[in-house]
Design a protein around this motif. Structure first.
Motif, short mmCIF file in Angstrom:
data_model
loop_
_atom_site.label_atom_id
_atom_site.label_comp_id
_atom_site.label_asym_id
_atom_site.label_seq_id
_atom_site.Cartn_x
_atom_site.Cartn_y
_atom_site.Cartn_z
N LEU A 16 0.82 -1.21 0.00
CA LEU A 16 0.00 0.00 0.00
C LEU A 16 0.86 1.26 0.00
CD1 LEU A 16 -2.85 -1.03 2.47
CD2 LEU A 16 -3.01 -0.76 -0.01
N ARG A 17 1.97 1.25 0.73
CA ARG A 17 2.86 2.41 0.73
C ARG A 17 3.41 2.67 -0.67
NH1 ARG A 17 4.68 0.42 5.79
NH2 ARG A 17 6.40 -0.66 4.75
N ALA A 18 3.84 1.60 -1.33
CA ALA A 18 4.38 1.76 -2.68
C ALA A 18 3.30 2.25 -3.65
CB ALA A 18 4.96 0.43 -3.17
N ALA A 19 2.12 1.66 -3.57
CA ALA A 19 1.03 2.05 -4.48
C ALA A 19 0.62 3.50 -4.23
CB ALA A 19 -0.16 1.12 -4.28
N ARG A 20 0.50 3.89 -2.97
CA ARG A 20 0.10 5.26 -2.64
C ARG A 20 1.08 6.27 -3.23
NH1 ARG A 20 0.91 9.34 1.10
NH2 ARG A 20 -0.95 10.26 2.08
N THR A 21 2.37 6.00 -3.04
CA THR A 21 3.40 6.91 -3.56
C THR A 21 3.31 7.04 -5.07
OG1 THR A 21 4.90 6.39 -1.73
CG2 THR A 21 5.88 7.31 -3.73
N LEU A 22 3.17 5.92 -5.76
CA LEU A 22 3.14 5.95 -7.22
C LEU A 22 1.85 6.56 -7.75
CD1 LEU A 22 4.77 2.50 -7.98
CD2 LEU A 22 5.78 4.75 -8.30
N THR A 33 1.27 -2.09 -12.72
CA THR A 33 1.51 -3.07 -11.67
C THR A 33 3.00 -3.44 -11.61
OG1 THR A 33 0.86 -4.82 -13.21
CG2 THR A 33 -0.82 -4.02 -11.68
N ASP A 34 3.68 -3.37 -12.76
CA ASP A 34 5.12 -3.63 -12.75
C ASP A 34 5.85 -2.60 -11.89
OD1 ASP A 34 4.99 -5.85 -14.39
OD2 ASP A 34 5.25 -4.70 -16.24
N ILE A 36 4.58 -0.91 -9.42
CA ILE A 36 4.22 -1.12 -8.01
C ILE A 36 5.03 -2.27 -7.42
CG2 ILE A 36 2.36 -1.83 -6.45
CD1 ILE A 36 0.42 -0.37 -8.39
N THR A 37 5.15 -3.36 -8.15
CA THR A 37 5.92 -4.49 -7.63
C THR A 37 7.39 -4.13 -7.45
OG1 THR A 37 6.21 -5.36 -9.88
CG2 THR A 37 4.37 -6.23 -8.58
N GLU A 38 7.92 -3.34 -8.39
CA GLU A 38 9.32 -2.92 -8.27
C GLU A 38 9.52 -2.02 -7.05
OE1 GLU A 38 12.78 -0.52 -10.80
OE2 GLU A 38 10.88 -1.06 -11.76
N ALA A 39 8.61 -1.06 -6.87
CA ALA A 39 8.73 -0.14 -5.74
C ALA A 39 8.55 -0.86 -4.41
CB ALA A 39 7.71 0.99 -5.87
N ALA A 40 7.67 -1.87 -4.39
CA ALA A 40 7.41 -2.61 -3.15
C ALA A 40 8.44 -3.70 -2.91
CB ALA A 40 6.01 -3.22 -3.19
N GLY A 41 9.24 -4.02 -3.93
CA GLY A 41 10.24 -5.07 -3.78
C GLY A 41 9.63 -6.45 -3.69
N ILE A 42 8.58 -6.69 -4.49
CA ILE A 42 7.90 -7.98 -4.47
C ILE A 42 7.70 -8.47 -5.90
CG2 ILE A 42 6.67 -7.52 -2.30
CD1 ILE A 42 4.20 -6.84 -4.03
N SER A 43 7.27 -9.71 -6.03
CA SER A 43 6.96 -10.26 -7.35
C SER A 43 5.51 -9.93 -7.70
CB SER A 43 7.15 -11.77 -7.36
OG SER A 43 6.17 -12.39 -6.53
N LYS A 44 5.19 -10.03 -8.99
CA LYS A 44 3.81 -9.79 -9.40
C LYS A 44 2.89 -10.87 -8.82
CE LYS A 44 3.07 -7.73 -13.25
NZ LYS A 44 2.90 -7.33 -14.67
N GLN A 45 3.41 -12.07 -8.67
CA GLN A 45 2.61 -13.15 -8.07
C GLN A 45 2.23 -12.79 -6.63
OE1 GLN A 45 4.62 -16.93 -8.00
NE2 GLN A 45 2.90 -18.03 -7.10
N THR A 46 3.17 -12.21 -5.90
CA THR A 46 2.88 -11.79 -4.53
C THR A 46 1.84 -10.67 -4.51
OG1 THR A 46 5.09 -12.40 -3.78
CG2 THR A 46 3.87 -10.84 -2.41
N LEU A 47 1.98 -9.72 -5.43
CA LEU A 47 1.02 -8.61 -5.49
C LEU A 47 -0.40 -9.15 -5.68
CD1 LEU A 47 0.27 -5.59 -5.74
CD2 LEU A 47 0.75 -5.79 -8.19
N TYR A 48 -0.57 -10.06 -6.64
CA TYR A 48 -1.90 -10.57 -6.93
C TYR A 48 -2.42 -11.52 -5.86
CZ TYR A 48 -1.70 -8.36 -11.50
OH TYR A 48 -1.63 -7.44 -12.51
N ALA A 49 -1.53 -12.02 -5.03
CA ALA A 49 -1.98 -12.84 -3.90
C ALA A 49 -2.68 -11.97 -2.85
CB ALA A 49 -0.79 -13.56 -3.27
N TYR A 50 -2.31 -10.69 -2.81
CA TYR A 50 -2.92 -9.77 -1.85
C TYR A 50 -4.02 -8.92 -2.48
CZ TYR A 50 0.74 -10.88 1.53
OH TYR A 50 1.55 -11.53 2.42
#
Length: 207
Positions: A16-22, A33-34, A36-50
Motif C-alpha cells: 500500500l505504501r508503494a502504491a500510494r506513492t506511485l 503493476t510492474d 508497483i511491484t518494483e517499488a514494493a520489492g515484491i513479485s507480481k505473483q505476490t502482489l496478486y496474492a494480496y
C-alpha cells in the motif's frame, strides 16, 4: 474471518505504501503493476496474492488512508451537552485536519476520477468515508437523544444535517479549491457545532 498475521499485515502495508506513492506521483492510469511491484520489492505473483487487480489496490489504498480517521470507534455515551459538544468538535477537527491535506485531497480526486469508469470504486469511497462518518455521528446522537439531551428522533437525518456542512469544507476548500487545502479554524468548527446543537438541544438538558 481469521485476522491477518503480523507478516501478512506488514506485507500489505509494504504494498500500500508503494502504491500510494506511485498513484500520487503518476496518477492511476500511468501507474503500472510492474512499477508497483518494483517499488514494493515484491513479485507480481505476490502482489496478486494480496490484491487481485489494480482497481482493488486503489480501493484498498483509499480505505487504508481513511481508516486512519478511526470512524469505527465506539464513542462513550455523553452525560451532558458539553460532553456531546466535545465529542462532535473532536470528530469534526479530526476529519477536516486529515482530509484537508494535500495528499489526502489528491487521493480523493484520483479515486473520484476513476470511479466514473469503475463503479465498484464508488461503493468503496461511499463506504470508506461518508457512510462511516454518518454512522459514527448517528451513534453519538442516538446516545444523546436517549439521555434526553437533544431531540433527534431520526438520528440518521440529524447526522446528515451535521455531516453535510462538515464535508462542504472538504469539497469546496479541498476537492474544488485552487489554493492548497487548509482545514477550517478551531473557532469556525466550534461555531458550526454550536449552531447545530442549538437546533437540536432540549430545554432543561444538563449543560
Amino acid at each position: 474471518m481469521t485476522p491477518d498475521s503480523p507478516r501478512t499485515l506488514a506485507k500489505r502495508q509494504q504494498i500500500l505504501r508503494a502504491a500510494r506513492t506511485l498513484f500520487l506521483q503518476h496518477g492511476y492510469a500511468r501507474t503500472s503493476t510492474d512499477a508497483i511491484t518494483e517499488a514494493a520489492g515484491i513479485s507480481k505473483q505476490t502482489l496478486y496474492a494480496y490484491y487481485r487487480s489494480k482497481p482493488e489496490l486503489l480501493a484498498a489504498t483509499i480505505t487504508h488512508e481513511l481508516g486512519q480517521l478511526a470512524l469505527d470507534a465506539q464513542p462513550p455515551a455523553p452525560a451532558t451537552l458539553q460532553d456531546l459538544r466535545a465529542q462532535l468538535l473532536a470528530l469534526a477537527t479530526r476529519v477536516t485536519a486529515h482530509l484537508l491535506q494535500a495528499d489526502a485531497i489528491a487521493l480523493l480526486r484520483l479515486l473520484i476520477g476513476e470511479a466514473v469508469h469503475l463503479p465498484e470504486l464508488r461503493a468503496t469511497l461511499r463506504q470508506a468515508l461518508p457512510a462511516r462518518l454518518i454512522d459514527l455521528t448517528e451513534r453519538y446522537l442516538v446516545d444523546a437523544h436517549e439521555r434526553g439531551l437533544i431531540h433527534a428522533p431520526d438520528a440518521h437525518l440529524s447526522a446528515r444535517l451535521l455531516v453535510g456542512p462538515l464535508m462542504s469544507y472538504v469539497a469546496l476548500d479541498g476537492l474544488f479549491g485552487d489554493a492548497p487545502p487548509t482545514p477550517p479554524s478551531p473557532a469556525t468548527l466550534a461555531a458550526l457545532i454550536d449552531l447545530y446543537l442549538r437546533s437540536v438541544a432540549l430545554p432543561g438538558a444538563p449543560p
